[in-house]
Design an enzyme around this catalytic site. Structure first.
Site, short mmCIF file in Angstrom:
data_model
loop_
_atom_site.label_atom_id
_atom_site.label_comp_id
_atom_site.label_asym_id
_atom_site.label_seq_id
_atom_site.Cartn_x
_atom_site.Cartn_y
_atom_site.Cartn_z
N THR A 139 1.14 -8.90 1.00
CA THR A 139 2.31 -8.99 0.13
C THR A 139 3.56 -9.41 0.91
OG1 THR A 139 3.84 -7.53 -1.06
CG2 THR A 139 2.46 -6.48 0.54
N ASP A 140 4.53 -9.94 0.19
CA ASP A 140 5.81 -10.27 0.84
C ASP A 140 6.59 -9.00 1.22
OD1 ASP A 140 6.54 -9.46 -1.73
OD2 ASP A 140 7.67 -11.28 -2.23
N GLU A 141 6.17 -7.85 0.66
CA GLU A 141 6.94 -6.62 0.88
C GLU A 141 6.88 -6.15 2.34
OE1 GLU A 141 6.59 -3.73 -2.24
OE2 GLU A 141 5.97 -5.24 -3.69
N TYR A 164 3.81 2.05 0.69
CA TYR A 164 2.92 0.93 0.31
C TYR A 164 3.06 -0.23 1.29
CZ TYR A 164 1.54 -3.41 -2.03
OH TYR A 164 0.99 -4.65 -2.30
N ALA A 166 4.36 -0.34 4.21
CA ALA A 166 3.99 0.03 5.59
C ALA A 166 2.48 0.02 5.76
CB ALA A 166 4.57 1.40 5.94
N LYS A 168 0.37 -1.82 4.04
CA LYS A 168 -0.06 -3.22 4.01
C LYS A 168 0.28 -3.91 5.34
CE LYS A 168 -1.70 -5.28 1.09
NZ LYS A 168 -3.14 -5.43 0.69
N ASN A 193 5.56 -11.27 -6.06
CA ASN A 193 5.11 -10.51 -7.25
C ASN A 193 4.31 -11.39 -8.21
OD1 ASN A 193 7.43 -8.95 -6.18
ND2 ASN A 193 7.01 -7.66 -7.95
P1 NAD Z 1 -4.71 -3.47 -8.39
O1 NAD Z 1 -4.09 -2.15 -8.08
O2 NAD Z 1 -4.59 -4.02 -9.76
O3 NAD Z 1 -6.27 -3.44 -8.03
C1 NAD Z 1 -6.77 -2.88 -6.86
C2 NAD Z 1 -8.29 -2.80 -6.97
O4 NAD Z 1 -8.80 -2.22 -5.77
C3 NAD Z 1 -8.76 -1.92 -8.13
O5 NAD Z 1 -9.82 -2.54 -8.82
C4 NAD Z 1 -9.24 -0.66 -7.43
O6 NAD Z 1 -10.28 0.01 -8.13
C5 NAD Z 1 -9.73 -1.21 -6.10
N1 NAD Z 1 -9.73 -0.21 -5.03
C6 NAD Z 1 -8.71 0.64 -4.70
N2 NAD Z 1 -9.09 1.42 -3.67
C7 NAD Z 1 -10.34 1.04 -3.33
C8 NAD Z 1 -11.26 1.46 -2.33
N3 NAD Z 1 -10.96 2.43 -1.46
N4 NAD Z 1 -12.46 0.85 -2.26
C9 NAD Z 1 -12.79 -0.15 -3.13
N5 NAD Z 1 -11.97 -0.57 -4.10
C10 NAD Z 1 -10.76 0.01 -4.20
O7 NAD Z 1 -4.09 -4.46 -7.32
P2 NAD Z 1 -3.72 -6.01 -7.47
O8 NAD Z 1 -2.37 -6.12 -8.10
O9 NAD Z 1 -4.87 -6.73 -8.05
O10 NAD Z 1 -3.54 -6.40 -5.93
C11 NAD Z 1 -4.65 -6.88 -5.16
C12 NAD Z 1 -4.19 -7.14 -3.75
O11 NAD Z 1 -3.11 -8.08 -3.75
C13 NAD Z 1 -3.66 -5.90 -3.03
O12 NAD Z 1 -4.12 -5.92 -1.71
C14 NAD Z 1 -2.14 -6.05 -3.09
O13 NAD Z 1 -1.53 -5.43 -1.99
C15 NAD Z 1 -1.99 -7.56 -3.04
N6 NAD Z 1 -0.79 -8.11 -3.69
C16 NAD Z 1 -0.48 -7.78 -4.97
C17 NAD Z 1 0.64 -8.34 -5.58
C18 NAD Z 1 0.99 -8.03 -7.02
O14 NAD Z 1 2.06 -8.47 -7.50
N7 NAD Z 1 0.16 -7.32 -7.78
C19 NAD Z 1 1.45 -9.24 -4.86
C20 NAD Z 1 1.10 -9.56 -3.54
C21 NAD Z 1 -0.03 -8.99 -2.97
P1 TYD Z 2 7.00 -3.49 -9.65
O1 TYD Z 2 6.34 -4.24 -10.75
O2 TYD Z 2 6.65 -2.05 -9.44
O3 TYD Z 2 6.74 -4.34 -8.31
P2 TYD Z 2 7.37 -4.16 -6.82
O4 TYD Z 2 8.14 -2.91 -6.74
O5 TYD Z 2 6.14 -4.10 -5.97
O6 TYD Z 2 8.18 -5.39 -6.60
O7 TYD Z 2 8.57 -3.57 -9.85
C1 TYD Z 2 9.24 -4.82 -9.92
C2 TYD Z 2 10.73 -4.53 -9.98
O8 TYD Z 2 11.03 -3.86 -11.21
C3 TYD Z 2 11.22 -3.60 -8.89
O9 TYD Z 2 12.53 -4.00 -8.49
C4 TYD Z 2 11.29 -2.23 -9.56
C5 TYD Z 2 11.64 -2.57 -10.98
N1 TYD Z 2 11.11 -1.64 -12.02
C6 TYD Z 2 11.97 -1.10 -12.99
O10 TYD Z 2 13.18 -1.36 -13.00
N2 TYD Z 2 11.44 -0.28 -13.95
C7 TYD Z 2 10.12 0.05 -13.98
O11 TYD Z 2 9.70 0.85 -14.86
C8 TYD Z 2 9.24 -0.52 -12.98
C9 TYD Z 2 7.78 -0.19 -12.98
C10 TYD Z 2 9.79 -1.37 -12.03
#
Ligand code: NAD
Ligand code: TYD
Length: 358
Positions: A139-141, A164, A166, A168, A193
């Site tokens: 992630t970019d975070e 989170y 940290a 990653k 995101n």
């Molecule tokens: P998500 O939370 O929707 O899905 C995570 C999946 O991992 C779930 O299916 C869960 O059951 C599985 N999982 C969790 N713990 C596990 C374990 N111990 N063993 C096996 N499976 C396990 O997450 P996502 O949004 O699909 O994100 C996927 C990846 O992309 C993550 O690594 C996240 O850090 C990264 N990422 C997400 C975003 C975003 O905006 N969602 C952006 C950048 C990077």
């Molecule tokens: P989120 O989707 O949790 O992604 P991330 O924190 O990993 O970027 O949140 C996106 C942005 O929206 C973040 O600045 C927090 C804000 N937010 C709210 O204002 N209200 C909410 O209920 C949630 C879930 C997030």
């Protein structure tokens, strides 16, 4: 172009994993191998998102293996059983708010789980990893928080500020260490995101859509002026395929939407869209916008410079925000059963805990 035959996808039942698997197994896609999806099915994993994939490809090109990536016996056996040549590592605890309430699961899955998967890859591929690849999704975070200007590049220093991010960051360092120390063939990507179909409604966009549909309050953290860079999930999946097949070993690539929005402006855009598609008056929805206590350590701004990926591999985002948001709202409107299924008792408990504390 790298080819892969047996692809181990971790966390393939989660939001981005589902979209990635659906892309690779779509009829028009170039991938012709097998996908082995290992997922522990936490609250965020949902097999119903892949029901049609299971029906069409199950036992032939798609295999679901339930289990924890932190279980060394399980992951080692999967490498052998399926002769894995490529790992695409999504599995993680992924929600910042949950990491604040309970960081332990983040350390277990994101740090120890990644370590276990890396060890299994190192053991199986041994000293002859030619043709193999471990792609780590991050992630970019990990880069921390930006002020009003500037962008994260691949050389920006890591400065994670939530449990989170940290966890990653820690997993990113382990992946790179396995490359430098053991020669494990790795690539790594840091994405902004994501939004789109199949996203669990604890994250901003699906949470807001579902609250609008049920007339609930729309909780905006702090002053609503935090900025995120949004990318349509199918564009992320496409970027991953581009890196897996064409990326340079040992390199990291930033992926972003070049699409920055203040939360409150995004919310107003979403309100107008939902109003237009459902007939619910926009003013009625706007009346439910509620400013709540800020997230502790809330990062102010994320913005990705993805010029390396564009320049080296020719990728660029293909879905503009207006189109992507409209597709996302349409998808949630068309899938009430999926929504009902995931809104379990556990999910309701989480909402109560997170929002009542604010
Ligand atoms: P998500 O939370 O929707 O899905 C995570 C999946 O991992 C779930 O299916 C869960 O059951 C599985 N999982 C969790 N713990 C596990 C374990 N111990 N063993 C096996 N499976 C396990 O997450 P996502 O949004 O699909 O994100 C996927 C990846 O992309 C993550 O690594 C996240 O850090 C990264 N990422 C997400 C975003 C975003 O905006 N969602 C952006 C950048 C990077
Ligand atoms: P989120 O989707 O949790 O992604 P991330 O924190 O990993 O970027 O949140 C996106 C942005 O929206 C973040 O600045 C927090 C804000 N937010 C709210 O204002 N209200 C909410 O209920 C949630 C879930 C997030």
């Amino acid at each position: 172009m790298r080819s892969c035959k047996n692809l181990l996808v971790s966390g393939g039942a989660g939001f981005i994993g589902v979209n990635f698997i659906r892309l690779l197994l779509s009829p028009e896609h170039a991938f012709s191998g097998r996908i082995i999806n290992v997922d522990a099915l936490t609250y965020a994993g949902n097999l119903s998102s892949l029901e049609d994939i299971e029906a069409r490809h199950g036992g032939k090109r798609y295999f679901f293996e339930p289990g924890d990536i932190g279980n060394p016996e399980l992951v080692q056996s999967l490498f052998k059983q399926y002769e894995i040549d490529t790992v695409v590592h999504f599995a993680a605890e992924s929600h910042v708010d949950r990491s604040i309430v309970g960081p332990e699961a983040f350390i277990k899955t994101n740090v120890l789980g990644t370590f276990t998967l890396l060890e299994a890859a190192r053991q199986y591929w041994g000293t002859h990893p030619e043709g193999a690849l471990f792609h780590h999704i991050s992630t970019d975070e990990v880069y921390g928080s930006l002020g009003e200007t500037g962008y994260f590049t691949e050389t920006s220093p890591y400065d994670p500020r939530s449990p989170y991010s940290a966890s990653k960051a820690s997993s990113d360092h382990l992946v790179m260490a396995y490359h430098h120390t053991y020669g494990l063939p790795v690539t790594l990507s840091n994405c902004s995101n994501n939004y789109g179909p199949y996203q669990f409604p604890e994250k901003l966009i699906p949470l807001m859509i579902l609250n609008m549909l049920s007339g609930k309050a729309l909780p905006v953290y702090g002053d609503g002026k935090n900025i995120r860079d949004w990318l349509y999930v199918e564009d992320h999946a496409g970027a991953l395929w581009t890196i897996i097949t064409g990326g340079r070993i040992g390199e990291k690539y930033n992926i972003g939407g070049e699409n920055e929005w203040e939360n409150i402006t995004l919310l107003h855009t979403l309100i107008d869209l939902v109003s237009c598609k459902t007939g619910i008056a926009a003013d009625t929805i706007k009346g439910t916008v509620t400013f709540v206590k800020d997230r502790p350590g809330h990062d102010r701004r994320y913005a990705i410079d993805c010029s390396k990926l564009k320049r080296e591999l020719g990728w660029k985002p293909s879905v503009d925000f207006e189109t992507g948001l409209a597709k996302t709202v349409d998808w949630y409107l068309a899938h009430p059963q999926w929504i009902q299924q995931i809104q379990s008792g556990e999910y309701q408990k989480w909402l109560k805990k997170n929002y009542e504390a604010r």
